[in-house]
Scaffold this active site. Structure first.
Site, PDB file in Angstrom:
ATOM      1  N   PRO A   2       0.925  -1.176   0.012  1.00 47.89           N
ATOM      2  CA  PRO A   2      -0.002   0.088   0.038  1.00 47.89           C
ATOM      3  C   PRO A   2       0.791   1.139   0.095  1.00 47.89           C
ATOM      4  CG  PRO A   2      -0.863  -1.607   1.639  1.00 47.89           C
ATOM      5  CD  PRO A   2       0.503  -2.011   1.199  1.00 47.89           C
ATOM      6  N   GLU A   3       0.715   1.949  -1.039  1.00 48.42           N
ATOM      7  CA  GLU A   3       1.049   3.421  -1.135  1.00 48.42           C
ATOM      8  C   GLU A   3       0.080   4.302  -0.982  1.00 48.42           C
ATOM      9  OE1 GLU A   3       4.062   3.732  -4.309  1.00 48.42           O
ATOM     10  OE2 GLU A   3       4.708   1.890  -4.241  1.00 48.42           O
ATOM     11  N   LYS A  58       1.332   7.529   3.525  1.00 47.48           N
ATOM     12  CA  LYS A  58       0.714   5.882   3.974  1.00 47.48           C
ATOM     13  C   LYS A  58       0.204   5.870   5.044  1.00 47.48           C
ATOM     14  CE  LYS A  58       5.010   5.141   0.813  1.00 47.48           C
ATOM     15  NZ  LYS A  58       6.309   4.333   0.745  1.00 47.48           N
ATOM     16  N   ARG A 249      16.992  -2.402  -4.113  1.00 46.81           N
ATOM     17  CA  ARG A 249      15.567  -2.393  -4.294  1.00 46.81           C
ATOM     18  C   ARG A 249      15.542  -2.528  -5.843  1.00 46.81           C
ATOM     19  NH1 ARG A 249      13.322  -1.943   0.418  1.00 46.81           N
ATOM     20  NH2 ARG A 249      13.193  -4.199   0.387  1.00 46.81           N
TER      21      ARG A 249
END
Length: 260
Positions: A2-3, A58, A249
């Site tokens: 979730p952003e 967020k 990442r």
DNA sequence: CGTCCTGTTATCGG
DNA sequence: GCCGATAACAGGAC
């Protein structure tokens, strides 16, 4: 994952359902994400009613009395509202039961995430270095923030929650794709007009995701989001999307549209 | 079985 | 003090 837009969709699920109902029971199945004693948590909420929600980046805050239930979903969190206990979702960590027989579950597949009761939102944001919400920034504020982050990569600057809150790995890739900026461009090398393009892309991408209520739908074809994982072809120019690494990442970009 | 992967935090070196 | 890289966290998906 979730952003900001996903958390906004959680907010929109809670607003018409879980507000103004008396909380009767709280069941904590797993207290790992609960960053306060379970007893204290229950005592603070039982008998109370949620009155409104507020999202910052967020983070989701659900107001009651003069306090807030703070939810941070980390990578695998979500919420679900339901009215039959048989529908309690898998990985429901905390179940809130209302007096009318409805339920709100705080769900997390993994154990990452935070649930806590906090006082003032602004105070919490300050203590935890949560920057201004990505959708509430003016262009001038954004320019000032970028000036402070000028030694960072474009991608890293967008994802710095203390500078701007709400943008994570996936949305930062999408924003940079729409703005046609190579993710490892140093902010200091961007022209003023490009900073403005970047600002507009942030609003465009996040607002599009919110309007589509992205939790339940897909992005339009011309977005990177649909094509990134399989390293398909760029929806704008047709050349191959490339995977890259930044701070261990991974992300995706189009080398042709987002040239170095 | 190992690898991947997400957001955040801590730690290290430049 | 800022920045990037890295690992740690956790565990389901593959």
């Amino acid at each position: 994952m979730p952003e900001l837009p996903e958390v906004e969709s959680f907010r929109k699920e809670i607003d018409p359902s879980a507000l103004n109902k008396e909380i009767s029971t709280i069941t904590v199945h797993d207290d790992y994400i609960l960053k306060m004693p379970t007893k204290e948590f229950k005592e603070a909420l039982i008998g109370k009613k949620f009155t409104r929600t507020e999202r910052r980046g967020k983070y989701l805050f659900i107001h009651f009395d003069s306090k807030n239930l703070m939810l941070h979903f980390a990578m695998s969190g979500t919420v679900k509202y339901y009215n039959n206990p048989k529908n309690e979702p898998e990985y429901s960590k905390i179940q809130i039961e209302f007096k009318n027989g409805d339920y709100l579950s705080i769900v997390s597949v993994r154990k990452l995430g935070r649930v806590q009761i906090v006082n003032e939102i602004s105070e919490y944001a300050k203590e935890n270095e949560i920057g201004p919400d990505a959708l509430k920034l003016t262009l001038d504020e954004f320019k000032m923030i970028m000036e402070n982050k000028k030694r960072s990569y474009a991608k890293t600057a967008l994802m710095d929650q203390s500078a701007i809150s709400g943008i994570g790995n996936e949305y930062s890739d999408e924003i940079l794709f729409q703005a046609k900026i190579y993710p490892k461009t140093k902010i200091s090398t961007l022209k003023s007009a490009t900073i403005e393009t970047l600002y507009e892309s942030i609003l465009e991408v996040l607002n599009t995701a919110i309007e589509l209520n992205i939790k339940n739908t897909k992005f339009p074809n011309e977005y990177l989001m649909l094509h990134r994982d399989k390293e398909e072809n760029c929806p704008k120019c047709g050349s191959g999307i490339k995977r890259y690494e930044i701070s261990s990442r991974h992300g995706f970009y189009c080398p042709k549209c987002q040239s170095e």
